[in-house]
Design a protein around this motif. Structure first.
Motif, PDB file in Angstrom:
ATOM      1  N   GLU A  33      12.344  -1.352  -2.319  1.00  0.00           N
ATOM      2  CA  GLU A  33      11.987  -2.745  -2.047  1.00  0.00           C
ATOM      3  C   GLU A  33      12.159  -3.079  -0.569  1.00  0.00           C
ATOM      4  OE1 GLU A  33      13.076  -4.660  -6.419  1.00  0.00           O
ATOM      5  OE2 GLU A  33      14.661  -4.443  -4.909  1.00  0.00           O
ATOM      6  N   LEU A  34      13.215  -2.558   0.034  1.00  0.00           N
ATOM      7  CA  LEU A  34      13.425  -2.784   1.465  1.00  0.00           C
ATOM      8  C   LEU A  34      12.334  -2.090   2.284  1.00  0.00           C
ATOM      9  CD1 LEU A  34      17.302  -2.330   1.602  1.00  0.00           C
ATOM     10  CD2 LEU A  34      16.032  -4.485   1.855  1.00  0.00           C
ATOM     11  N   THR A  35      11.939  -0.910   1.846  1.00  0.00           N
ATOM     12  CA  THR A  35      10.873  -0.166   2.539  1.00  0.00           C
ATOM     13  C   THR A  35       9.546  -0.913   2.442  1.00  0.00           C
ATOM     14  OG1 THR A  35      11.995   1.929   2.095  1.00  0.00           O
ATOM     15  CG2 THR A  35       9.663   2.052   2.677  1.00  0.00           C
ATOM     16  N   ASP A  36       9.277  -1.509   1.287  1.00  0.00           N
ATOM     17  CA  ASP A  36       8.036  -2.260   1.096  1.00  0.00           C
ATOM     18  C   ASP A  36       7.930  -3.438   2.060  1.00  0.00           C
ATOM     19  OD1 ASP A  36       7.287  -0.550  -0.921  1.00  0.00           O
ATOM     20  OD2 ASP A  36       7.863  -1.918  -2.556  1.00  0.00           O
ATOM     21  N   GLN A  37       9.055  -3.948   2.526  1.00  0.00           N
ATOM     22  CA  GLN A  37       9.066  -5.095   3.434  1.00  0.00           C
ATOM     23  C   GLN A  37       9.140  -4.670   4.898  1.00  0.00           C
ATOM     24  OE1 GLN A  37      12.013  -7.977   2.260  1.00  0.00           O
ATOM     25  NE2 GLN A  37      11.613  -7.637   0.112  1.00  0.00           N
ATOM     26  N   SER A  38       8.957  -3.383   5.145  1.00  0.00           N
ATOM     27  CA  SER A  38       9.115  -2.852   6.496  1.00  0.00           C
ATOM     28  C   SER A  38       7.964  -1.910   6.827  1.00  0.00           C
ATOM     29  CB  SER A  38      10.445  -2.089   6.571  1.00  0.00           C
ATOM     30  OG  SER A  38      10.572  -1.424   7.791  1.00  0.00           O
ATOM     31  N   THR A  39       7.831  -1.607   8.092  1.00  0.00           N
ATOM     32  CA  THR A  39       6.857  -0.604   8.519  1.00  0.00           C
ATOM     33  C   THR A  39       7.508   0.773   8.633  1.00  0.00           C
ATOM     34  OG1 THR A  39       7.304  -1.070  10.843  1.00  0.00           O
ATOM     35  CG2 THR A  39       5.508  -2.305   9.800  1.00  0.00           C
ATOM     36  N   LEU A  40       8.807   0.845   8.331  1.00  0.00           N
ATOM     37  CA  LEU A  40       9.547   2.097   8.456  1.00  0.00           C
ATOM     38  C   LEU A  40       9.453   2.924   7.183  1.00  0.00           C
ATOM     39  CD1 LEU A  40      12.749   0.739  10.218  1.00  0.00           C
ATOM     40  CD2 LEU A  40      10.760   1.825  11.266  1.00  0.00           C
ATOM     41  N   GLN A  42      10.951   5.334   4.064  1.00  0.00           N
ATOM     42  CA  GLN A  42      12.079   5.224   3.152  1.00  0.00           C
ATOM     43  C   GLN A  42      13.302   5.939   3.732  1.00  0.00           C
ATOM     44  OE1 GLN A  42      11.292   6.791  -0.747  1.00  0.00           O
ATOM     45  NE2 GLN A  42      13.212   6.036  -1.594  1.00  0.00           N
ATOM     46  N   GLN A  43      13.083   7.090   4.353  1.00  0.00           N
ATOM     47  CA  GLN A  43      14.180   7.851   4.949  1.00  0.00           C
ATOM     48  C   GLN A  43      14.851   7.035   6.065  1.00  0.00           C
ATOM     49  OE1 GLN A  43      13.031  11.581   6.708  1.00  0.00           O
ATOM     50  NE2 GLN A  43      15.141  12.224   7.025  1.00  0.00           N
ATOM     51  N   SER A  44      14.063   6.379   6.887  1.00  0.00           N
ATOM     52  CA  SER A  44      14.608   5.570   7.973  1.00  0.00           C
ATOM     53  C   SER A  44      15.400   4.377   7.429  1.00  0.00           C
ATOM     54  CB  SER A  44      13.480   5.085   8.883  1.00  0.00           C
ATOM     55  OG  SER A  44      14.004   4.325   9.949  1.00  0.00           O
ATOM     56  N   ILE A  45      14.850   3.695   6.437  1.00  0.00           N
ATOM     57  CA  ILE A  45      15.548   2.563   5.823  1.00  0.00           C
ATOM     58  C   ILE A  45      16.860   3.049   5.201  1.00  0.00           C
ATOM     59  CG2 ILE A  45      15.473   0.862   3.950  1.00  0.00           C
ATOM     60  CD1 ILE A  45      13.825   0.008   6.359  1.00  0.00           C
ATOM     61  N   SER A  46      16.833   4.198   4.554  1.00  0.00           N
ATOM     62  CA  SER A  46      18.048   4.756   3.951  1.00  0.00           C
ATOM     63  C   SER A  46      19.128   4.999   4.996  1.00  0.00           C
ATOM     64  CB  SER A  46      17.740   6.062   3.219  1.00  0.00           C
ATOM     65  OG  SER A  46      16.964   5.820   2.079  1.00  0.00           O
ATOM     66  N   LYS A  47      18.732   5.499   6.150  1.00  0.00           N
ATOM     67  CA  LYS A  47      19.708   5.741   7.221  1.00  0.00           C
ATOM     68  C   LYS A  47      20.311   4.432   7.712  1.00  0.00           C
ATOM     69  CE  LYS A  47      17.806  10.094   8.897  1.00  0.00           C
ATOM     70  NZ  LYS A  47      17.189  10.805  10.016  1.00  0.00           N
TER      71      LYS A  47
END
Length: 112
Positions: A33-40, A42-47
């Motif tokens: 869900e956080l990735t869907d709201q970003s241009t980054l 999933q791996q970057s959001i996880s970090k």
């Protein structure tokens, strides 16, 4: 307490992590869900979430196969209380600086 505040402010210093915190103020969210709201990615959001976890700002729970991220608001409250406790001091310093600069300008007018 000082180390915790340092970790909090360091984690919040990054715009992506700040955006994640902003999103989590509206409710728990998964990495997807956080990735869907970003241009980054999933791996970057996880970090970024890992940094927030390490700072104690975010916890993750397991609900079935989902692992939502939860904002630990009390850690933000501690940072806000620390800032509020110094606000009067900073305002006083700013006022003294302003008065000093005004006196320098006035002195310069008398010599010009």
């Amino acid at each position: 307490m000082t180390a915790q505040l340092g970790d909090t402010f360091a984690a919040l210093a990054d715009p992506t992590r700040l955006a994640i915190v902003e999103t989590l103020t509206r409710g728990d969210a998964t990495i997807n869900e956080l990735t869907d709201q970003s241009t980054l990615t999933q791996q970057s959001i996880s970090k970024h979430v890992k940094v927030l976890e390490d700072a104690g700002l975010v916890t993750r729970t397991r609900i079935g196969t989902s692992r939502p991220c939860h904002l630990e608001v009390h850690r933000l409250d501690a940072a806000q209380q620390w800032l509020a406790g110094r606000r009067d001091e900073w305002i006083a310093r700013h006022d003294r600086l302003s008065e000093h600069l005004s006196s320098i300008v006035e002195q310069g007018k008398g010599h010009g």
